[in-house]
Design an enzyme around this catalytic site. Structure first.
Site, PDB file in Angstrom:
ATOM      1  N   SER A   1     -50.711  -9.699 -43.398  1.00 33.05           N
ATOM      2  CA  SER A   1     -51.542  -9.293 -42.568  1.00 33.05           C
ATOM      3  C   SER A   1     -51.448  -7.585 -42.424  1.00 33.05           C
ATOM      4  O   SER A   1     -52.465  -6.906 -42.250  1.00 33.05           O
ATOM      5  CB  SER A   1     -51.430  -9.914 -41.261  1.00 33.05           C
ATOM      6  OG  SER A   1     -51.887 -11.268 -41.536  1.00 33.05           O
TER       7      SER A   1
ATOM      8  N   SER B   1     -54.179 -16.025 -50.111  1.00 31.39           N
ATOM      9  CA  SER B   1     -53.553 -15.020 -49.252  1.00 31.39           C
ATOM     10  C   SER B   1     -54.758 -14.990 -48.004  1.00 31.39           C
ATOM     11  O   SER B   1     -54.457 -15.031 -46.910  1.00 31.39           O
ATOM     12  CB  SER B   1     -53.363 -13.743 -49.538  1.00 31.39           C
ATOM     13  OG  SER B   1     -54.345 -13.179 -50.549  1.00 31.39           O
TER      14      SER B   1
ATOM     15  N   ASN C   1     -54.390 -18.396 -46.089  1.00 31.60           N
ATOM     16  CA  ASN C   1     -53.103 -18.765 -45.366  1.00 31.60           C
ATOM     17  C   ASN C   1     -52.327 -17.418 -44.848  1.00 31.60           C
ATOM     18  O   ASN C   1     -51.541 -17.915 -43.802  1.00 31.60           O
ATOM     19  CB  ASN C   1     -52.301 -19.406 -46.647  1.00 31.60           C
ATOM     20  CG  ASN C   1     -52.941 -20.673 -46.938  1.00 31.60           C
ATOM     21  OD1 ASN C   1     -53.429 -21.442 -46.133  1.00 31.60           O
ATOM     22  ND2 ASN C   1     -52.940 -20.931 -48.065  1.00 31.60           N
ATOM     23  N   TYR C   2     -52.744 -16.413 -45.331  1.00 34.45           N
ATOM     24  CA  TYR C   2     -51.578 -15.316 -44.608  1.00 34.45           C
ATOM     25  C   TYR C   2     -52.388 -14.057 -44.180  1.00 34.45           C
ATOM     26  O   TYR C   2     -51.795 -13.436 -43.505  1.00 34.45           O
ATOM     27  CB  TYR C   2     -50.859 -14.703 -46.103  1.00 34.45           C
ATOM     28  CG  TYR C   2     -49.772 -15.650 -46.523  1.00 34.45           C
ATOM     29  CD1 TYR C   2     -48.882 -15.949 -45.813  1.00 34.45           C
ATOM     30  CD2 TYR C   2     -50.157 -16.322 -47.811  1.00 34.45           C
ATOM     31  CE1 TYR C   2     -47.716 -16.745 -46.147  1.00 34.45           C
ATOM     32  CE2 TYR C   2     -49.229 -17.204 -48.180  1.00 34.45           C
ATOM     33  CZ  TYR C   2     -47.984 -17.510 -47.366  1.00 34.45           C
ATOM     34  OH  TYR C   2     -47.057 -18.145 -47.665  1.00 34.45           O
ATOM     35  N   LEU C   3     -53.825 -13.881 -44.349  1.00 33.66           N
ATOM     36  CA  LEU C   3     -54.438 -12.658 -43.630  1.00 33.66           C
ATOM     37  C   LEU C   3     -54.945 -13.327 -42.556  1.00 33.66           C
ATOM     38  O   LEU C   3     -56.014 -13.842 -42.400  1.00 33.66           O
ATOM     39  CB  LEU C   3     -55.370 -12.208 -44.667  1.00 33.66           C
ATOM     40  CG  LEU C   3     -54.672 -11.699 -46.212  1.00 33.66           C
ATOM     41  CD1 LEU C   3     -55.791 -11.365 -47.101  1.00 33.66           C
ATOM     42  CD2 LEU C   3     -53.705 -10.548 -46.000  1.00 33.66           C
TER      43      LEU C   3
END
Length: 746
Positions: A574, A701, A704-706
Site C-alpha cells: 500500500s 494485489s 488483497n494488498y492495496l
DNA sequence: GCAACCACTTAGGACCCGGTAA
DNA sequence: TTACCGGGTCCTAAGTGGTTGC
C-alpha cells in the site's frame, strides 16, 4: 452475482471416504536504516516500541535523525494487548454438543420477524443512501479547493497520526458527481457494522440463510472407453471417474506421474481387483473425450434464447442460496455451491495430485445459522445435514471436511462484498497503516539485533528484515503430504546464496509453487549473518533453525499491537502504491494517469511476486503487433517521401500496385504523418506493456494488498473515473472505502 | 512449548462472454 | 460472420495466524 454457466460434467454419487527474475526488484526499504547508532539500547523485548509519531509530533519520516538517538529514549513502555481469555465466547468450534442441535430435533421458528426487520433495515439503508446522494452538489474541483483550504493536504502528509475521517459528513456535503457522471458514493454501502469484528467477539446477532446447493447427480453417458483397443464396460460410478480423467487429456496434470498414480490407485479401488482394466497405460479415454467435446460444441451451438433460458433456469434454482440475512441486512453469500467431485488439482509437485475428490453429501455438511432462524431444508430428499450449529463467534455459514485432507475444512462464507468482510478488510488496512507509525523504530530495533550475541534474536532480526525488505511470506511449517514450498521462516540453506560483497540470491518455491527468484543487495551485517546461519549446514537444512512463525509473530507483537509477518506485505504494497501515485501523477488526460496507476500496480505485484503464466498465444500476439507496426512504418516512410515531393512541386509516387496516388496538400500529408506516427507509438507502447506484464498478475494485489482508499482518493483528486480501475467485483468489495476524503494518504 | 485444530485470507488458473478486428 | 483477445467470474488450493489442550 452472475451465476456460473459452467457445467459440471463429472458428478458422481461416490461414497467411499478415501476413494475417495531475477529482475531488479524495487526494494520498498530504504538502506539508511542500517546506520543507526544503537548504543545503550534496552534489551527489553517485552516493551512495545512506541510509534515515532507519538513521540515526536513534528517528525515526518523514519529518518536517521531519529535512529541516531539511543533506543532508551525512543522506546517507551506500552501496555501489552490484553490476552484473550477463553470464556463463554471462545472463538473455537466447540467439540462437544453444547452448541449443536440435530436437525431432526430443531423446531422451525417462523421467519416473519427477522425478515420484516430485514426489510425495514434495508428500506432505511436505502433512504440514507439516497439522502447522501442528494447531498452531492459541488464539483470535485470545488471540493478540492474548499477542503484544501480548510484542511491543507500537506497536513495530511506530515502528520502521521492523523485519523482519516471516512465518510465524514462535512466532506460528504461537498461531494458532487464529477464531470463524467461518475460519483464514488454510488458504490458506497451504508452499512451499520459493529465497531470491531476482532476475534473473541460476536460476529452477528441474527443469521438467516438457505444452506448450500449440491451439484446434480451424475448422469451416465454410456460412451465406452477402450482397454487394449477393446470397449470396456464400466458401472456409472466407474464411468464417472474415468470421465474426470478423460476430460483432463489436454492438461499438464496427466503428464505428471504422481497424478496418474494417484488417479489409478483411487480408480482401481472402484474398479475392483477382478476388473478387466488392470493397468492405466492400456487405457484409451479418447471416446469419452470426443463425446465430451461434442457435447460442448452442441451447447455452444444453442441459440441465444436457449442459452438465456438455461441460464435463467439455473439462476432460478440458485437464487435462494445466493443470499443471507445478517443482522437484518441482505448480504451475498460467497461460495454457496458445494464443490463437485473431481480429481485433485494441486499446484506444483503436490503429493496428492490426481486423487479422487469424492462427492460431498448433506451428511458431510455442518450448517451454521441463527438460533431463531429456520433451519435450511436439505436439498436432497431423504438426506439430512450432518449437524446444525448456532455459533455467532464465527462467520461461516457451512463447512465440510476436505475429502483430500480430512484434517482440513471447506467453508462457505459471505461474499467479499458483505459488510462483515468489508469490516475486516478495513481493519486489515488500518493495522497496516498503524505499522507506518512504528516502522522506523522497528527497523532500528532489528538492525541493532543483526549483531546480537543471542543467536535466536539474530535470526528473528534477519528474518524480519527479509520480510520487510522483500515482502516475503512468514513461512509456516508444512506437512509431508503437501507441496514442498517455503516462506521466510522455512527457507532452506540452498534457497539463499551469498554473493560477495553483500548480495543475496534467493531462489525458492513459494505459495502455489510460484518460484521466487531475486538477487538483492543487503546490509553487510545481514549478509554476514546469513553466511553464519548457513555455516556447517547442508543444503536442505533450515536456514533459520532457531525460528518459526509463532516465535516471529510473538516477537512482532511486542513491537506493535497485532503486528504479524503478513502485515508487512500489506504495508509495503500500500505504501508503495501511495508513494508512486503521488510522486508520478501529472496533469494530463485520464489515459496518462491510468498508465501511472498501472505502473504503480505493477511495481507492487513485482514486490509481492504475483505471477501468472504466459498466455499460450503471447508470442503470436507479439509477432502480429510487430507485423502491423512494420506495415505502418512503411506507410509513414511513403508519406514522408510524398510530402517531400509535394513541397518541391512534384506529384506523389505511385502506390504498391503502380497506381498514381491522389494529390494531397502538404497540410493533409502532415496530418496523415502525425496520425500514423501516433498509431505506431501507441502500438509500440501496447507491445511494451504486453511484454512487461506477461508474467505479472496485477489483480491479486489490487484485491488483497492495496488499500482501496488510496485508489479512491487518488481518483477523486485527479478526476479519474473509478470504474477505470475497479471492476464490478472490486467496486462492490470496496464499498466501505468509497466515502474516503480526497486527501487520504496511506 | 508444541502440535493439532480451526477460521480466515490470499492465490492462480479455468472457463465464459462480449467487443472488435479481419 | 468469424476468430481472436482480454476482462470478468468462478473455483478451490494454499497460505497465515489464533486458540486450545496436552
Amino acid at each position: 452475482m452472475v451465476p456460473s454457466t459452467k457445467s459440471s460434467p463429472v458428478k458422481s454419487p461416490l461414497s467411499s471416504p478415501e476413494a475417495s527474475t531475477s529482475s531488479a526488484r524495487t526494494s520498498p526499504v530504504s538502506n539508511s536504516i542500517a546506520s543507526a547508532s544503537l548504543e545503550g539500547q534496552s534489551e527489553q523485548l517485552s516493551e512495545q516500541i512506541k510509534p515515532a509519531a507519538v513521540e515526536e509530533e513534528s517528525k515526518t519520516s523514519i529518518d536517521s535523525e531519529e535512529d541516531d538517538k539511543p533506543l532508551s529514549s525512543r522506546l517507551r513502555m506500552k501496555p501489552k494487548p490484553q490476552k484473550k481469555t477463553s470464556s463463554l465466547v471462545s472463538g473455537k468450534r466447540p467439540l462437544d454438543e453444547a452448541n449443536v442441535s440435530k436437525q431432526s430435533s430443531v423446531k422451525r421458528p417462523k421467519v416473519s420477524e427477522s425478515s420484516t426487520s430485514a426489510k425495514n433495515k434495508q428500506v432505511s439503508a436505502k433512504k440514507e443512501a439516497k439522502e447522501e446522494e442528494d447531498d452531492y452538489f459541488i464539483t470535485i474541483a470545488d471540493r478540492a479547493k474548499k477542503v484544501g483550504s480548510d484542511n491543507k493536504s500537506s497536513v495530511a502528509l506530515t502528520k502521521p497520526k492523523k485519523v482519516t475521517k471516512v465518510g465524514s459528513s462535512s466532506i460528504k456535503k461537498t461531494i458532487k458527481k464529477d464531470k463524467k457522471g461518475s460519483n464514488f458514493s454510488k458504490y458506497s454501502k451504508s452499512t451499520k457494522v459493529a465497531p470491531s469484528s476482532n476475534d473473541g467477539q460476536e460476529k452477528w446477532a441474527t443469521l438467516v440463510h438457505n444452506g448450500v446447493i449440491f451439484p446434480p447427480p451424475y448422469k451416465p453417458h454410456g460412451v465406452k472407453m477402450l482397454y487394449n483397443g477393446e470397449p470396456a464396460n464400466l458401472t456409472p460410478e466407474q464411468e464417472e471417474v474415468a470421465t474426470m480423467y478423460a476430460l483432463m487429456k489436454d492438461t499438464e496434470y496427466v503428464q505428471k506421474k504422481t497424478f496418474r498414480n494417484n488417479f489409478w490407485n483411487d480408480w482401481q479401488k472402484l474398479l475392483g481387483k477382478r476388473h478387466v482394466i488392470q493397468k492405466l497405460d492400456a487405457c484409451d479415454y479418447t471416446p469419452i473425450y470426443d463425446w465430451y467435446q461434442n457435447e460442448k460444441e452442441k451447447k455452444k451451438q444453442l441459440s441465444k434464447e436457449d442459452k438465456k433460458a438455461l441460464q435463467e433456469e439455473k439462476l432460478k434454482q440458485e437464487e435462494k442460496y445466493m443470499w443471507a440475512i445478517v443482522d437484518g441486512v441482505k448480504e451475498k453469500v460467497g461460495n454457496f455451491r458445494v464443490e463437485p467431485p473431481g480429481l485433485f488439482r494441486g499446484r506444483g509437485e503436490h503429493p496428492k495430485l490426481g486423487k479422487l475428490k469424492r462427492r460431498i453429501r448433506p451428511s458431510d455438511v455442518t450448517i451454521n445459522i441463527g438460533k431463531d432462524a429456520p433451519i435450511p431444508e436439505c436439498p436432497i430428499p431423504g438426506e439430512s445435514w450432518k449437524e446444525v450449529r448456532h455459533d455467532n463467534m464465527v462467520t461461516w455459514l457451512a463447512f465440510w471436511n476436505d475429502p483430500i485432507n480430512q484434517k482440513l475444512f471447506k467453508y462457505v462464507f459471505l461474499s467479499p462484498s458483505s459488510s462483515l468482510k468489508g469490516q475486516s478488510d478495513k481493519e486489515k488496512y488500518e493495522k497496516a497503516r498503524m505499522l507506518k507509525d512504528y516502522i522506523g523504530n522497528i527497523r532500528a530495533a532489528y538492525t541493532k539485533d543483526f549483531t546480537s550475541k543471542d543467536g535466536a534474536k539474530r535470526q528473528i532480526a534477519v528474518a524480519t528484515y527479509l520480510i520487510d525488505k522483500l515482502a516475503l511470506r512468514a513461512g509456516n511449517e508444512k506437512e509431508d503430504d503437501e507441496a514442498d514450498t517455503v516462506g521466510c521462516c522455512t527457507l532452506k540453506v540452498e534457497n539463499v546464496q551469498a554473493i560477495a560483497p553483500n548480495s543475496l540470491e534467493f531462489n525458492f518455491l513459494g505459495k502455489d509453487s510460484i518460484r521466487y527468484e531475486n538477487t538483492v543487495e543487503v546490509e553487510v551485517p545481514v549478509y554476514k549473518a546469513i553466511i553464519q546461519f548457513q555455516a556447517g549446514k547442508r543444503g536442505n537444512d533450515d536456514l533459520f533453525d532457531k525460528l518459526d512463525t509463532s516465535k516471529l509473530n510473538a516477537h512482532l507483537k511486542e513491537l506493535m499491537p497485532g503486528l504479524t509477518a503478513k502485515v508487512f506485505r500489506t504495508y509495503n504494497a500500500s505504501i508503495t502504491l501511495d508513494n508512486i501515485l503521488n510522486k508520478e501523477t501529472r496533469e494530463g488526460d485520464v489515459s496518462e494517469k491510468l498508465v501511472v496507476y498501472q505502473h504503480a500496480n505493477k511495481e507492487v505485484a513485482i514486490i509481492c511476486n504475483h505471477q501468472r503464466t504466459v498466455s499460450k498465444s503471447h508470442d503470436a500476439q507479439m509477432s502480429k503487433l510487430m507485423e502491423k507496426i512494420g506495415g505502418l512504418q512503411g506507410t509513414l516512410k511513403e508519406l514522408k517521401t510524398d510530402l517531400d515531393r509535394v513541397r518541391k512541386g512534384k506529384p506523389p509516387l505511385e502506390d504498391a500496385n503502380g497506381k498514381r496516388k491522389r494529390n494531397l496538400t502538404p497540410e493533409a500529408l502532415e496530418k496523415k504523418i502525425a496520425n500514423t506516427t501516433e498509431k505506431i507509438e501507441k502500438m509500440e507502447a501496447d507491445m511494451r506493456t504486453k511484454e512487461d506484464l506477461k508474467t505479472v498478475a496485477l489483480g491479486t494485489s489490487k484485491t488483497n494488498y492495496l488499500d482501496p482508499r488510496i485508489t479512491v482518493a487518488w481518483c477523486k483528486r485527479h478526476e479519474v473515473p473509478l470504474e477505470k480501475i475497479f471492476n464490478k467485483f472490486l467496486l462492490e468489495k470496496f464499498a466501505w472505502a468509497m466515502d474516503v476524503d480526497f486527501d487520504f494518504r496511506f
